[in-house]
Scaffold this motif. Structure first.
Motif, PDB file in Angstrom:
ATOM      1  N   LYS A   1     -14.975  30.650  16.495  1.00  0.00           N
ATOM      2  CA  LYS A   1     -14.049  29.968  15.595  1.00  0.00           C
ATOM      3  C   LYS A   1     -14.329  30.331  14.138  1.00  0.00           C
ATOM      4  O   LYS A   1     -15.466  30.618  13.769  1.00  0.00           O
TER       5      LYS A   1
ATOM      6  N   SER B   1     -16.864  26.677  21.156  1.00  0.00           N
ATOM      7  CA  SER B   1     -16.413  27.892  20.489  1.00  0.00           C
ATOM      8  C   SER B   1     -17.551  28.530  19.701  1.00  0.00           C
ATOM      9  O   SER B   1     -18.213  27.877  18.890  1.00  0.00           O
TER      10      SER B   1
ATOM     11  N   TYR C   1     -10.761  30.712  20.443  1.00  0.00           N
ATOM     12  CA  TYR C   1     -10.761  31.765  19.425  1.00  0.00           C
ATOM     13  C   TYR C   1     -11.408  33.055  19.914  1.00  0.00           C
ATOM     14  O   TYR C   1     -11.694  33.949  19.126  1.00  0.00           O
TER      15      TYR C   1
END
Length: 556
Positions: free
Chosen positions: A145, A142, A96
């Motif tokens: 995200k 991540s 992301y």
């Protein structure tokens, strides 16, 4: 008109870098790095002039690197599990996020990507990015995200080697222990216990130095430990997480995904995921890296628009260029995928393959001109160009992790020689000539209706060995749409040739051609002449060394 798709692969980290230091194994401070902001409207306009329709920005998603961005809240990667200082763009650390190397302002890296998307679309080009579904970096985490997203592996039961509820595969009770040192320069050791399976289907804790050791394989519900049994009902957790990633980037306006090592992910996932994405974004395209011809039709039926034609057309064309195969072998290459011809992606270079101009391949980009003409014009399917190929980039640098192998590095901070010289007018005469040929050929491919929509007729079966045609070194075909006919002849020989080309009666019948004296224009070379179209007759013409002719005839 259905215009032919022409893809320009840009290794984003390298493309805009004009730093000429090129220090072996250099850092980003020493060797520099290309940025997304380099792609101004004027730069994109120049790219479009090549005949390009789609730009593949390779390596824009954040991946493992040895460069420290901890000051921006980005986790530091252990250097023992990163290949090269820059790292592989196929070892994703956050699906992301955007690669901070590519941003002028690291804190605004996603905003800079959004702006790049808008500029690219404004210039009339579509955007392709990588989707890397088979594996992630060993230290995937991540930080970008969406709030509702659960991270990959966050809820895994690491005591199970396989579970359809897990995102990774594990080696319970075993520490990750490859056959190389896991300490960094400070003496800190990389620790992973239990070991996760490695991305190239290495399911033990001891991958080798030639394995994809910097990655871990994602679990799509296939139990490799029990003989590849699939558990797809209920839908595996990894499927849902990967669908969310696809929808995230499609929602930003990405037009297509180039799906890395797509055949290492079960076709059942692709059928499910592509269908879901197209419910929300009907125009999205999926391009698959699939190397097994026996699986082509399976993956096309699972939702892929285009697949790499590497094992067939690329390998054949490379052999023809190098004199290791007859030009007539091209016929067999296209016949092998004739039923799915519109789904095959042709190319002569990409980041995985050796540069045509390298000494490992042809040694000279001009030797591939006939292959360029044939691959770009023979069918309706897309053609892909790798940045620098249009100038004859040699890829013969020794960059660092990547040695002198005829490829442009994907692991190191570097700049591409021909791209730098092209900007300041420093190209050689041959490099300028090669660029001009690419502009002509790719614009013919993109604009000629006979190429984008027309019928194809291979002329090789009636032009056998004779004193006037050598099927080992010449290849010829017709393209026809409405009242427009193209006669294309390519010469893979290093000498000029005088040939006589036969157009059989069957071609006249199949393409509804009428005979007679017609005016023809060679839209590749600029000459004009009268041709006498006669069933089973011979048309004399001269084709230059490593060249081609594209005769256009208006039949009306």
């Amino acid at each position: 008109m259905n215009s032919k798709i022409i893809i320009y692969q840009i290794f984003t980290r390298l493309y805009g870098n004009r730093n000429l230091t090129r220090m072996y194994n250099g850092s980003i401070l020493e060797n520099g790095c290309g940025k997304m902001n380099f792609f101004t409207l004027s730069v994109l306009k120049e790219i479009k002039k090549l005949g390009i329709t789609h730009v593949w920005y390779t390596g824009v998603i954040r991946h493992a690197t040895k460069t420290d961005y901890s000051g921006y809240g980005i986790p530091v990667n252990h250097k023992a599990v990163v290949k090269g200082n820059a790292g592989s763009p196929y070892a994703i650390t956050d699906y992301y996020d955007i690669d901070p190397d590519l941003a002028e302002n690291v804190g605004n890296r996603m905003e800079e990507f959004d702006a790049l998307l808008k500029r690219t679309h404004k210039s009339g080009l579509k955007v392709i990015i990588d989707f890397v579904p088979n594996h992630v970096a060993r230290q995937y985490h991540s930080i970008a995200k969406p709030a509702a997203v659960v991270d990959l592996g966050e809820n895994d039961n690491v005591g199970e080697g396989f579970s359809p509820r897990n995102n990774f595969y594990y080696c319970p009770g075993c520490r990750f222990h490859p056959d190389f040192d896991l300490h960094d320069e400070t003496g800190k050791e990389y620790m992973e216990e239990p070991a996760k399976a490695t991305g190239n289907d290495c399911f033990g804790p001891n991958p080798g130095v030639n394995d994809w050791y910097e990655t871990v394989k994602l679990n799509y519900g296939v139990d490799y430990y029990a003989g590849r049994i699939g558990y797809f009902n209920p839908v595996p957790d990894t499927w849902k997480k990967m669908l969310d990633i696809l929808l995230f980037w499609a929602g930003k306006g990405v037009d297509a995904f180039r799906c890395d090592m797509a055949e290492m992910v079960p076709a059942a996932f692709w059928k499910w995921a592509t269908g879901k994405v197209r419910e929300a974004y009907p125009e999205i395209l999926f391009i698959g890296e699939v190397y097994n011809p026996a699986e082509y039709r399976n993956y096309i039926s699972s939702g892929f628009d285009y697949l790499y034609d590497k094992v067939g057309m690329y390998d054949t064309m490379r052999a023809v260029i190098c004199g290791a195969a007859s030009a007539s072998a091209i016929t067999g290459a296209w016949q092998a995928t004739d039923d799915i011809e519109s789904n095959m992606l042709y190319f002569l270079e990409n980041h995985d393959e050796q540069r045509v101009a390298s000494r490992f391949f042809a040694g000279d980009g001009l030797k591939a001109v006939p292959a360029l003409v044939v691959n770009a014009l023979m069918r309706r399917n897309p053609f892909m160009l790798y940045a620098g190929e249009e100038y004859g980039e040699k890829g013969m640098d020794v960059e660092g992790f990547s040695g002198c192998d005829g490829r442009t590095t994907i692991f190191d901070y570097w700049s591409i020689d021909t791209l730098c010289r092209a900007e300041n007018g420093g190209l050689t005469e041959d490099e300028r000539r090669l660029y001009d040929i690419h502009v002509k050929v790719l614009n013919i491919a993109h604009t000629e209706k006979a190429v984008g929509e027309g019928a194809f007729f291979d002329l090789m079966y009636v032009n056998g060995h004779s004193e006037v045609f050598n099927p080992d070194r010449q290849y010829a075909f017709l393209r026809k749409c409405d009242d427009s006919l193209l006669i294309v002849v390519a010469n893979f020989d290093s000498s000029d040739v005088d040939i006589e080309l036969t157009i059989p009666a069957h071609a006249f019948d199949c393409l509804a051609l009428k005979g007679g004296l017609v005016m023809a224009s060679d839209i590749l070379n600029g000459s004009k002449r009268k041709l006498n179209l006669v069933k089973d007759g011979r048309i004399p013409m001269r084709i230059l060394a490593n060249g081609a002719a594209v005769w256009k005839i208006k039949l009306s």
